[in-house]
Design an enzyme around this catalytic site. Structure first.
Site, PDB file in Angstrom:
ATOM      1  N   GLN A  95      -4.889  -1.236   9.503  1.00  0.00           N
ATOM      2  CA  GLN A  95      -4.796  -2.306   9.026  1.00  0.00           C
ATOM      3  C   GLN A  95      -5.460  -3.353   9.944  1.00  0.00           C
ATOM      4  OE1 GLN A  95      -3.802  -3.500   5.698  1.00  0.00           O
ATOM      5  NE2 GLN A  95      -4.267  -5.327   6.406  1.00  0.00           N
ATOM      6  N   ASP A 111     -11.165   3.011   3.850  1.00  0.00           N
ATOM      7  CA  ASP A 111     -11.658   1.626   3.800  1.00  0.00           C
ATOM      8  C   ASP A 111     -13.271   1.524   3.678  1.00  0.00           C
ATOM      9  OD1 ASP A 111      -9.797  -0.703   3.962  1.00  0.00           O
ATOM     10  OD2 ASP A 111      -9.381   0.129   6.057  1.00  0.00           O
ATOM     11  N   LYS A 171       0.992  -1.103   0.093  1.00  0.00           N
ATOM     12  CA  LYS A 171      -0.007   0.036  -0.034  1.00  0.00           C
ATOM     13  C   LYS A 171       0.982   1.227   0.070  1.00  0.00           C
ATOM     14  CE  LYS A 171      -3.828  -2.307   2.534  1.00  0.00           C
ATOM     15  NZ  LYS A 171      -4.569  -2.740   3.427  1.00  0.00           N
TER      16      LYS A 171
END
Ligand code: GUN
Length: 296
Positions: A98, A121, A54
């Protein structure tokens, strides 16, 4: 006839190039450099790999990586304090924490603490609610990428029968909402579903997000269907080496499907491209600029 292989790697690379060009333009015109904060708690090896790719993609898109690596023992209070700081920091356009988080931390509490405008997200209850109400929102990256891939072979999903196997908050439920927004007729299957093979055989679009290696067999697939394989499963391969397989038995499925995503090289690269796209969208919205229009 052999299935069309949906080359997620190339499609994602092209999307990332388009995003990078847009970012360069924003930077030149408005002095804007979107920033993505990625927060990793602990040392889950799979999470470390994802976080590294990422951050690399962020840099390649001309954005600013803001990485926070916290110890496994981090308290919920400390993590919430960091989220508060990132919410208030104008250099931070997007925040990604995460998952999974260590057991002392309540993931839902952390997700709810993220400013919905920075929730790249798309997991915050506000964004989940907006998506299911058909309003504009930041959309979870893997579902977003999955639908973009399906649309490369079937530009209109209207009226098609879609079956999603899996009902997770990260993939199954949001991908079902996106398919519904595309006017597909959507069924969400799960571990209690009766006659799963029979149900899948009705699907024009089959999305497999179960997390079980090569679970979906060729005789579950309607001839000519589009198969989107979201699974990433590590299995023992030859010579003691691990190999990555999807949730679909790819070799046999490719003989029946009309189009299929490979694993690796299908949905995975699109997830990262969509994360970068969400960061760009968030940065534009926060700066009163119109949303970039190229993704469809
Ligand atoms: N862990 C596995 N998938 C995801 C994802 O899409 N976002 C975050 N934040 N964590 C994950």
């Amino acid at each position: 006839m052999a299935a069309t292989i949906i080359d997620g790697k190339t499609i994602a690379a092209n999307l990332r190039k388009t995003i990078a060009a847009e970012v360069a333009g924003l930077n030149a015109k408005h002095g804007l450099k979107p920033g993505l904060a990625v927060v990793l708690v602990g040392q889950n090896p799979a999470s470390e790999v994802y976080v590294r790719s990422k951050s690399k993609a962020v840099v390649e898109a001309g954005m600013m990586p803001i990485d926070h690596k916290l110890p496994e023992t981090t308290s919920e209070k400390d993590l919430l304090a960091l989220i508060g700081k990132l919410n208030a920091d104008p250099a931070v356009s997007g925040i990604l924490v995460q998952l999974p988080l260590p057991p002392q931390i309540d993931s839902q509490k952390v997700i709810a603490a993220i400013d919905p405008a920075k929730d790249v997200d798309g997991f915050h209850p506000v964004n989940v609610g907006r998506l299911s109400s058909g309003l504009s929102s930041l959309v979870p990256c893997t579902p977003f990428g999955s639908v973009l891939l399906a649309k490369t072979v079937k530009p209109s999903l209207a009226g098609l029968d879609a079956v999603v196997i899996g009902r997770s908050n990260i993939v199954g439920k949001p991908v079902a909402q996106l398919l519904l927004a595309e006017n597909a007729t959507v069924t969400v299957a799960h571990s209690k579903t009766r006659d799963l093979p029979g149900l899948c055989r009705r699907a024009d679009i089959l999305v497999a997000a179960i997390g079980r290696p090569e679970f979906v067999k060729a005789d579950w697939i309607k001839p000519g269907a589009t198969v989107i394989d979201v699974g990433i499963n590590r299995v023992a391969g030859e010579g003691g080496k691990n190999r990555i397989v999807g949730d679909v038995a790819y070799d046999e499925a490719a003989k029946v499907a009309g189009a299929i995503t490979p694993v690796p090289g299908g949905v995975g690269p699109m997830t990262i491209a969509c994360l970068i796209l969400n960061t760009l969208k968030a940065a534009c919205a926060q700066n009163g600029l119109p949303e970039p229009q190229f993704q469809d």
